[in-house]
Design a protein around this motif. Structure first.
Motif, short mmCIF file in Angstrom:
data_model
loop_
_atom_site.label_atom_id
_atom_site.label_comp_id
_atom_site.label_asym_id
_atom_site.label_seq_id
_atom_site.Cartn_x
_atom_site.Cartn_y
_atom_site.Cartn_z
N ASP A 1 0.74 -1.16 -0.03
CA ASP A 1 0.00 0.11 -0.27
C ASP A 1 0.97 1.18 0.13
OD1 ASP A 1 -1.74 2.22 1.17
OD2 ASP A 1 -3.07 0.66 0.65
N SER A 2 0.44 2.34 -0.74
CA SER A 2 1.17 3.56 -0.79
C SER A 2 0.20 4.46 -0.51
CB SER A 2 1.89 3.85 -1.99
OG SER A 2 0.78 3.78 -3.13
N SER A 3 -1.09 4.41 -0.25
CA SER A 3 -2.09 5.31 -0.08
C SER A 3 -2.20 5.82 1.43
CB SER A 3 -3.26 4.98 -0.73
OG SER A 3 -3.86 4.02 -0.14
N ILE A 4 -2.24 4.93 2.58
CA ILE A 4 -2.45 5.28 3.68
C ILE A 4 -1.47 6.11 4.39
CG2 ILE A 4 -2.58 4.38 5.83
CD1 ILE A 4 -3.22 1.37 4.71
N PRO A 5 -1.91 7.36 4.78
CA PRO A 5 -1.11 8.28 5.63
C PRO A 5 -0.18 7.66 6.58
CG PRO A 5 -3.46 9.01 5.59
CD PRO A 5 -3.39 7.59 5.29
N PHE A 6 1.08 8.31 6.69
CA PHE A 6 2.14 7.42 7.61
C PHE A 6 1.66 7.21 8.77
CE2 PHE A 6 5.45 8.61 10.76
CZ PHE A 6 6.43 7.50 10.45
N SER A 7 1.05 8.60 9.71
CA SER A 7 0.50 8.28 11.07
C SER A 7 -0.45 7.17 11.17
CB SER A 7 0.20 9.77 11.55
OG SER A 7 -1.05 10.18 10.77
N SER A 8 -1.30 7.07 10.13
CA SER A 8 -2.33 6.05 10.40
C SER A 8 -1.75 4.60 10.01
CB SER A 8 -3.40 6.28 9.21
OG SER A 8 -4.09 7.65 9.37
N SER A 9 -0.91 4.55 9.26
CA SER A 9 -0.20 3.12 8.93
C SER A 9 0.69 2.97 10.26
CB SER A 9 0.62 2.96 7.84
OG SER A 9 1.82 4.20 7.85
N VAL A 10 1.45 3.60 11.05
CA VAL A 10 2.00 3.23 12.09
C VAL A 10 1.04 3.11 13.27
CG1 VAL A 10 3.63 4.23 13.93
CG2 VAL A 10 3.93 4.66 11.49
N GLU A 11 0.08 3.69 13.33
CA GLU A 11 -1.04 3.37 14.42
C GLU A 11 -1.54 2.14 14.29
OE1 GLU A 11 -5.18 5.41 16.22
OE2 GLU A 11 -4.27 6.44 14.35
N MET A 12 -1.62 1.63 13.23
CA MET A 12 -2.37 0.19 12.96
C MET A 12 -1.43 -0.97 12.86
SD MET A 12 -4.93 0.73 9.79
CE MET A 12 -3.48 1.09 8.54
N ALA A 13 -0.02 -0.46 13.33
CA ALA A 13 1.11 -1.43 13.53
C ALA A 13 1.44 -1.79 14.83
CB ALA A 13 2.42 -0.89 12.59
N SER A 14 1.96 -2.97 14.82
CA SER A 14 2.61 -3.43 16.31
C SER A 14 4.14 -3.52 16.20
CB SER A 14 2.02 -4.88 16.74
OG SER A 14 2.67 -5.97 15.68
N LEU A 15 4.65 -3.44 15.02
CA LEU A 15 6.16 -3.61 14.70
C LEU A 15 6.36 -2.60 13.32
CD1 LEU A 15 8.85 -4.83 15.83
CD2 LEU A 15 8.19 -6.65 14.69
N CYS A 16 7.47 -1.98 13.40
CA CYS A 16 7.71 -1.16 12.24
C CYS A 16 9.12 -1.67 11.94
CB CYS A 16 7.85 0.26 12.33
SG CYS A 16 6.26 1.06 12.89
N ILE A 17 9.35 -2.02 10.57
CA ILE A 17 10.75 -2.42 10.00
C ILE A 17 11.11 -1.55 8.85
CG2 ILE A 17 11.71 -4.46 8.93
CD1 ILE A 17 10.11 -5.12 11.49
#
Length: 617
Positions: free
Chosen positions: A492-508
């Motif tokens: 996905d390239s459309s989800i805003p950065f902050s929203s995508s991080v909010e949905m994540a348990s771990l960032c790589i």
């Protein structure tokens, strides 16, 4: 020159895929895009890809040093030439402020592309290489082409081939090139449909004007009427609340500058006869001759044919008193703001403060770009521990403005959320010498991502979402993209950065670019891996990176990173908040990505210290 069409032709750009030849050798990954390979399939061409030019740290440093030396040499020469032509007596800093975006990009591109041509010649011999005609205006004559422009790189490659003896230049068919542009696009900014353009542009203009008014954005030409002392170029990455707070602390109204693009109306075209006098220095070496040639051919008309017109305009709209200019490179308008800065600093002795805007800056061992910036600003504010760059700038440490909103980011944590994997786009070719990928050469980057995903357990892989903000799938066709498709991994390239991080348990993260610092500052569980040979970190900062390696946040191999993900996936937050990880991330943030709860106060105090309000008429 080769006459047998059965012999392979060297393809220097994705824009050279439409051809009458039977077989092509692709000069690099920048030729590999889904659209360009579709063209190859349609024509039934035989294609092979040249191996990447491997550059040692020693060679990379040598080329970077050459860029810096060439920049200083040609800026000295151009300052004298331009002062003479325009009957002025401006400083080298003035001309550097105007010219550095064009000149450094051009020099770095030539240095790299010349080495690529030499490498390809040694590997394949003096084979044919299709080049662009010198008679057509392939790039914008008035404005700088961005570093991601395929046409810009193709043109530089072409001129090198045409003016050296390493390869045989063969003119490409202009119609074929135009078709490739329509199919492939010119880098990141592909051509778009234009139907209903007038109606859409009018509607967007009305909406944009309303948004500008509500946000505090003011056009550069109207800034003089505001009688402000502090000139903020863009919103400095601050949200409206924080920006308003900073202005209040400075005793200013809430207005920041938006640089409208310079109008093309009334601009003169290139005058080839006039440019014959643009003879830059004594060019004894091959690279000097190429730089001089391409300066004469590609210098935007803003600085030659149209300079006097623009000089008068910006002298009129620039306030006639000292300003404190804050610049985080988060704005539009490019050349117009460069003219504004140059005029204000030269005429009124304004102070120009540049704040760090990207995660790689301030942390790279080799960074010619920052050395260039240090020649045109008074203060360079890093969020890492300061270092010298040999320019006029005083390098200081200040809390990050870009990360300020993340420092107090309070969003609920999703324990069973996604594993968010950040990937980068592939630039068409190198145009800067900064020691992280993709500015360096890392032929293993795509393979490392595949190895990481292959090392994940089924549970971990099932949670993966690829954040492809830079649209690498569109820009490059490679084994990583193929692996994602074959294994149905969502992208996905459309989800805003902050929203995508909010949905994540771990960032790589797969590179030491901005986003890895952002998720660390946001205090979200983060794991990073990158090739240390292609990503050279400042020696004095490595102790803080080593601590992150020790606790499993950073990794030197994709297998190690995947193993750590599998270990902590049950409860990433528990691992992230453990004492040893918390201590390592605290020291890392303090020394590499400094933020502060009182950041706006610290910035207000610093900027007020530069105040020259009593000198304002």
């Amino acid at each position: 020159m080769n006459s047998d069409d059965s012999l392979p032709t060297l393809c220097l750009s994705a824009l050279g895929m439409k051809t009458n030849k039977r077989s092509l050798i692709l000069s690099g990954d920048w030729c590999n895009t889904p659209a360009s390979l579709d063209l190859v399939k349609e024509q039934g061409l035989e294609v092979r890809l040249a191996e990447a030019r491997v550059v040692t740290e020693e060679q990379y440093l040598k080329e970077a040093s050459m860029c810096e030396e060439l920049f200083d040499y040609f800026m000295d020469e151009l300052s004298t030439i331009l002062n003479s032509k325009h009957q002025a007596e401006f400083s080298k800093r003035y001309w550097s402020t105007l010219l550095h975006p064009f000149l450094y990009q051009l020099i770095a591109t030539i240095v790299d592309h010349l080495e690529v041509i030499k490498y390809l010649s040694l590997k394949f011999g003096k084979i044919d290489a299709e080049v662009l005609s010198i008679n057509n205006e392939w790039v914008d004559p008035h404005f700088l082409s961005g570093g991601s422009s395929r046409l810009f790189h193709f043109l530089v490659f072409s001129r090198i081939v045409q003016n050296t003896g390493y390869l045989n230049p063969v003119l490409a068919n202009d119609d074929n090139i135009i078709e490739c542009i329509e199919r492939v696009g010119d880098g990141k900014k592909s051509l778009k449909k234009t139907e209903n353009k007038v109606i859409k542009n009018h509607f967007r203009s009305v909406v944009r004007s309303l948004k500008d008014y509500l946000s505090g954005k003011v056009e550069l030409k109207k800034f003089k009427d505001k009688r402000m002392e502090f000139a903020f170029l863009g919103n400095q990455y601050l949200d409206k609340k924080d920006l308003t707070s900073l202005f209040n602390k400075l005793g200013e109204r809430n207005f920041f500058i938006y640089g409208e693009p310079i109008s093309r109306e009334g601009l003169s075209n290139k005058n080839k006869r006039s440019r014959e006098s643009l003879l830059v220095g004594e060019c004894h070496t091959e690279v000097h001759k190429l730089v001089a040639l391409l300066i004469r051919e590609m210098m935007p008309t803003l600085f030659w044919e149209n300079y006097d017109l623009l000089r008068s305009h910006f002298e009129e709209i620039t306030p006639n008193y000292p300003l404190t200019i804050l610049n985080s490179l988060n704005y539009s308008g490019g050349p117009s703001l460069d003219f504004f800065i140059a005029t204000s600093v030269e005429r009124n002795s304004s102070s120009h403060v540049m704040a760090c805007h990207g995660g790689c800056y301030g942390a790279m061992e080799i960074s010619v770009q920052e050395k260039v910036w240090s020649r045109v600003v008074d203060y360079y504010a890093l969020w890492s521990n300061p270092r010298g760059f040999d320019g006029i700038a005083k390098v200081i440490k200040m809390p990050s403005l870009r990360f300020n909103k993340w420092n107090i980011w309070e969003k609920s944590y999703q324990k069973n959320g996604q594993i968010l994997v950040f990937v980068t786009g592939h630039y068409p070719s190198r145009y800067a010498y900064n020691s992280i990928y993709p500015y360096t050469i890392d032929s293993e980057y795509q393979a490392w991502q595949v190895r990481f995903l292959e090392g994940l357990s089924m549970v971990s892989l099932g949670k993966v979402l690829i954040r492809d903000y830079h649209q690498s799938q569109r820009l490059s066709e490679n084994e990583f993209v193929k692996w994602l498709c074959d294994n149905n991994v969502p992208v996905d390239s459309s989800i805003p950065f902050s929203s995508s991080v909010e949905m994540a348990s771990l960032c790589i993260h797969t590179l030491p670019q901005t986003t890895y610092l952002e998720t660390i500052v946001m205090n979200r569980p983060t794991i990073c891996f990158w090739n240390p040979d292609a990503n050279l970190i400042r020696k004095d900062l490595r102790v803080f990176y080593e601590k992150m390696y020790d606790v499993g946040v950073f990794h030197r191999s994709p297998e190690s990173a995947a193993e750590k993900v599998n270990d902590v996936i049950g409860d990433p937050l528990e691992w992230w908040e453990s004492r040893e990880v918390a201590e390592a991330t605290y020291q890392f943030r303090k020394n590499v990505a400094y933020t502060s709860g009182s950041a706006l106060d610290e910035w207000a105090i610093f900027l007020k210290g530069l105040s020259r309000r009593n000198e304002n008429p």
